[in-house]
Write an enzyme that holds these catalytic residues in place. Structure first.
Site, PDB file in Angstrom:
ATOM      1  N   GLY A  24      21.246  13.125 -45.352  1.00 14.12           N
ATOM      2  CA  GLY A  24      20.386  12.636 -44.270  1.00 14.12           C
ATOM      3  C   GLY A  24      19.396  13.678 -43.776  1.00 14.12           C
ATOM      4  O   GLY A  24      18.203  13.395 -43.633  1.00 14.12           O
ATOM      5  N   GLN A  60      19.108   4.151 -46.883  1.00 12.57           N
ATOM      6  CA  GLN A  60      18.596   3.795 -45.553  1.00 12.57           C
ATOM      7  C   GLN A  60      18.030   5.013 -44.834  1.00 12.57           C
ATOM      8  O   GLN A  60      17.266   4.902 -43.897  1.00 12.57           O
ATOM      9  CB  GLN A  60      19.733   3.103 -44.776  1.00 12.57           C
ATOM     10  CG  GLN A  60      19.696   3.131 -43.276  1.00 12.57           C
ATOM     11  CD  GLN A  60      20.595   4.208 -42.685  1.00 12.57           C
ATOM     12  OE1 GLN A  60      20.964   5.161 -43.373  1.00 12.57           O
ATOM     13  NE2 GLN A  60      20.923   4.067 -41.417  1.00 12.57           N
ATOM     14  N   CYS A  97      29.043  10.289 -39.509  1.00 10.30           N
ATOM     15  CA  CYS A  97      28.063   9.202 -39.617  1.00 10.30           C
ATOM     16  C   CYS A  97      28.627   8.073 -40.472  1.00 10.30           C
ATOM     17  O   CYS A  97      28.306   6.904 -40.258  1.00 10.30           O
ATOM     18  CB  CYS A  97      26.759   9.710 -40.210  1.00 10.30           C
ATOM     19  SG  CYS A  97      25.885  10.825 -39.120  1.00 10.30           S
ATOM     20  N   CYS A 120      42.229   1.929 -42.714  1.00 11.09           N
ATOM     21  CA  CYS A 120      40.920   2.088 -42.056  1.00 11.09           C
ATOM     22  C   CYS A 120      39.859   1.999 -43.157  1.00 11.09           C
ATOM     23  O   CYS A 120      40.046   1.267 -44.131  1.00 11.09           O
ATOM     24  CB  CYS A 120      40.845   3.406 -41.288  1.00 11.09           C
ATOM     25  SG  CYS A 120      41.011   4.868 -42.325  1.00 11.09           S
TER      26      CYS A 120
HETATM   27  N1  LIG Z   1      30.691  21.744 -49.007  1.00  9.39           N
HETATM   28  C1  LIG Z   1      29.659  21.049 -49.500  1.00  9.39           C
HETATM   29  N2  LIG Z   1      29.092  21.419 -50.673  1.00  9.39           N
HETATM   30  C2  LIG Z   1      28.041  20.738 -51.181  1.00  9.39           C
HETATM   31  N3  LIG Z   1      27.494  19.658 -50.576  1.00  9.39           N
HETATM   32  C3  LIG Z   1      28.027  19.256 -49.413  1.00  9.39           C
HETATM   33  C4  LIG Z   1      29.127  19.924 -48.815  1.00  9.39           C
HETATM   34  N4  LIG Z   1      29.440  19.274 -47.659  1.00  9.39           N
HETATM   35  C5  LIG Z   1      28.576  18.261 -47.546  1.00  9.39           C
HETATM   36  N5  LIG Z   1      27.726  18.238 -48.588  1.00  9.39           N
HETATM   37  C6  LIG Z   1      26.637  17.269 -48.816  1.00  9.39           C
HETATM   38  O1  LIG Z   1      25.877  17.205 -47.629  1.00  9.39           O
HETATM   39  C7  LIG Z   1      25.291  15.921 -47.508  1.00  9.39           C
HETATM   40  C8  LIG Z   1      25.501  15.448 -46.078  1.00  9.39           C
HETATM   41  O2  LIG Z   1      24.632  14.399 -45.809  1.00  9.39           O
HETATM   42  P1  LIG Z   1      25.026  12.980 -45.238  1.00  9.39           P
HETATM   43  O3  LIG Z   1      26.214  13.044 -44.380  1.00  9.39           O
HETATM   44  O4  LIG Z   1      23.783  12.418 -44.678  1.00  9.39           O
HETATM   45  O5  LIG Z   1      25.323  12.244 -46.609  1.00  9.39           O
HETATM   46  P2  LIG Z   1      26.529  11.381 -47.132  1.00  9.39           P
HETATM   47  O6  LIG Z   1      27.772  12.223 -47.167  1.00  9.39           O
HETATM   48  O7  LIG Z   1      26.051  10.817 -48.409  1.00  9.39           O
HETATM   49  O8  LIG Z   1      26.623  10.247 -46.040  1.00  9.39           O
HETATM   50  P3  LIG Z   1      27.838   9.291 -45.659  1.00  9.39           P
HETATM   51  O9  LIG Z   1      28.986  10.233 -45.369  1.00  9.39           O
HETATM   52  O10 LIG Z   1      27.346   8.548 -44.467  1.00  9.39           O
HETATM   53  O11 LIG Z   1      28.105   8.437 -46.858  1.00  9.39           O
HETATM   54  C9  LIG Z   1      25.963  15.023 -48.542  1.00  9.39           C
HETATM   55  O12 LIG Z   1      25.050  14.711 -49.558  1.00  9.39           O
HETATM   56  C10 LIG Z   1      27.130  15.856 -49.061  1.00  9.39           C
HETATM   57  O13 LIG Z   1      27.391  15.625 -50.421  1.00  9.39           O
END
Ligand SMILES: Nc1ncnc2c1ncn2[C@@H]1O[C@H](COP(=O)(O)OP(=O)(O)OP(=O)(O)O)[C@@H](O)[C@H]1O
Length: 390
Positions: A50, A81, A201, A348
């Protein structure tokens, strides 16, 4: 305040670059020197989700010479989105690769380094070392504390942002900032919240465009630091409320109790990430969606309780479940509604909230209660793929 290695710009701008960046060059505060600093800069964005999506797009368009992208995940339909660096045809592709392709389209002068790994205590220092500035666009506390501690150990500044529903926060942390006014994330949040206390989120939702509002403020701070203009959000927390349309900045002070960071630790353990889930699984308190299906088909007498929120129950539900949101179980308010004479099976969305509610039920004496590992998402995957997922 500028980053030391970027103060002496080296490479000259080419004719094409002058044309491309002309609207920057004619701002006196940026000028040719500022643009050269951007060109020399190496910026690492952790998370191409995001916040990382708009951040990478604008860092690339602004002419940051080298961008690193850390993400281990692939693009999911539910990302589109808000994660605007990815498109429909990228679904299923690694996010880092999809981000690289979009960046190449926006600005071919940018060099992109991919780090398609789960950032952890073993690899963070090696990855961070090569960059001047880091942007943390991740969504979990374990990674946030890791990013912070690695940045502190290497003396690097970083821009941090977070989002939830209609609200976002941004700050700049730089423990070693010139002038000794540096702070780090632990000065703002000394301890992670108890697991499950702060919904993600994925659990609580986020207004897609909020990512652009907060991601673009993060890039603004990055550009200010890289070019040495303006007053960075160092020692200040910016809080944005999209519903009231207000921005506030709050002063952050050094926490005298904050422990000295000397090494990277086990951040999952520090944030309690695996504890409830793993303990419940180890104690044999988790059943699979197929086991749940077999119990239903065998006519077992049990109560299936969905601990999500009513609006999630509206989207998709497991047949036969009743809704009792997690907070009503944690507070004990729902105990009177639960049968003493039959087994309770909780679920959940993906298993974290039900593990937490299960621990509360066990404490309250519902000793044979279990939960469904992976929640309704696993049910949709393994039992009924016709169901929508979110
Ligand atoms: N330790 C980590 N190493 C690499 N990437 C990470 C790590 N922690 C989080 N991320 C990445 O950071 C991003 C966080 O963005 P965001 O929460 O918007 O995406 P998302 O996880 O795809 O969303 P949602 O959880 O709503 O499905 C993700 O793409 C996730 O893969």
């Amino acid at each position: 305040m500028a980053l030391p290695p970027l103060v002496e710009p080296a490479a000259e701008l080419t004719k094409e670059e002058v044309a491309r960046y002309s609207r920057h060059l004619i701002i006196p505060d940026v000028g040719v020197d500022g643009q050269k600093r951007l060109k020399n800069a190496k910026v690492l964005v952790v998370g191409a989700g995001g916040l990382g999506s708009p951040a990478l797009l604008y860092l690339a368009a602004a002419g940051v010479g080298t961008l690193g992208v850390v993400d281990f995940d692939t693009v999911d339909e539910s990302n589109l989105q808000r994660q605007v660096i990815h498109g429909q045809s990228d679904v299923g592709k690694p996010k880092a690769e999809s981000a690289r392709d979009s960046i190449a389209e926006i600005n071919p002068f940018v060099k992109v380094n991919l780090h398609q790994v789960h950032l952890n205590s073993e690899n963070a220092l090696d990855i961070f070392r090569d960059y001047d500035l880091i942007l943390d666009g991740t969504d979990n506390f374990a990674t946030r504390y890791l990013v912070n501690d690695a940045a502190v150990l290497l003396g690097k500044p970083y821009v941090w942002g977070s989002i939830f529903r209609f609200e976002g926060q941004v700050s700049v942390f730089w423990d070693d900032a010139p002038g000794g006014q540096g702070l780090n994330y632990r000065d703002l949040y000394p301890e992670p919240p108890p697991p499950g206390m702060v919904p993600s989120c994925a659990e609580g939702g986020v207004l897609g465009v909020l990512c652009a509002s907060i991601g673009s403020i993060m890039v603004t701070e990055a550009i200010k630091l890289l070019t040495g203009i303006g007053d960075p959000l160092l020692g200040r927390l910016m809080v944005y409320d999209a519903l009231d349309m207000t921005y506030r900045t709050i002063k952050i002070r050094k926490d005298p109790e904050s422990p000295k960071i000397t090494e990277l630790i086990d951040y999952d353990a520090f944030c309690g990430v695996v504890s409830t889930d793993a303990q419940e699984a180890a104690a044999g308190n988790t059943i699979t969606p197929l086991e749940l299906r077999h119990k239903q088909e065998a006519g077992d007498d049990f109560l299936l309780v969905d601990v999500r929120e009513p609006h999630e129950y509206e989207i998709v539900r497991i047949p036969g479940s009743v809704l009792i949101p997690k907070d009503r179980i944690l507070s004990g308010e729902a105990f009177a509604e639960l049968p003493q004479d039959k087994q309770i099976v909780l679920h959940c969305k993906s298993g974290a909230r039900s593990a937490e509610a299960l621990a509360a039920l066990h404490k309250a004496g519902f000793s044979d209660a279990v939960h469904v590992g992976g929640g309704v998402l696993a049910w949709a995957r393994e039992v009924d793929p016709s169901l929508p997922t979110y």
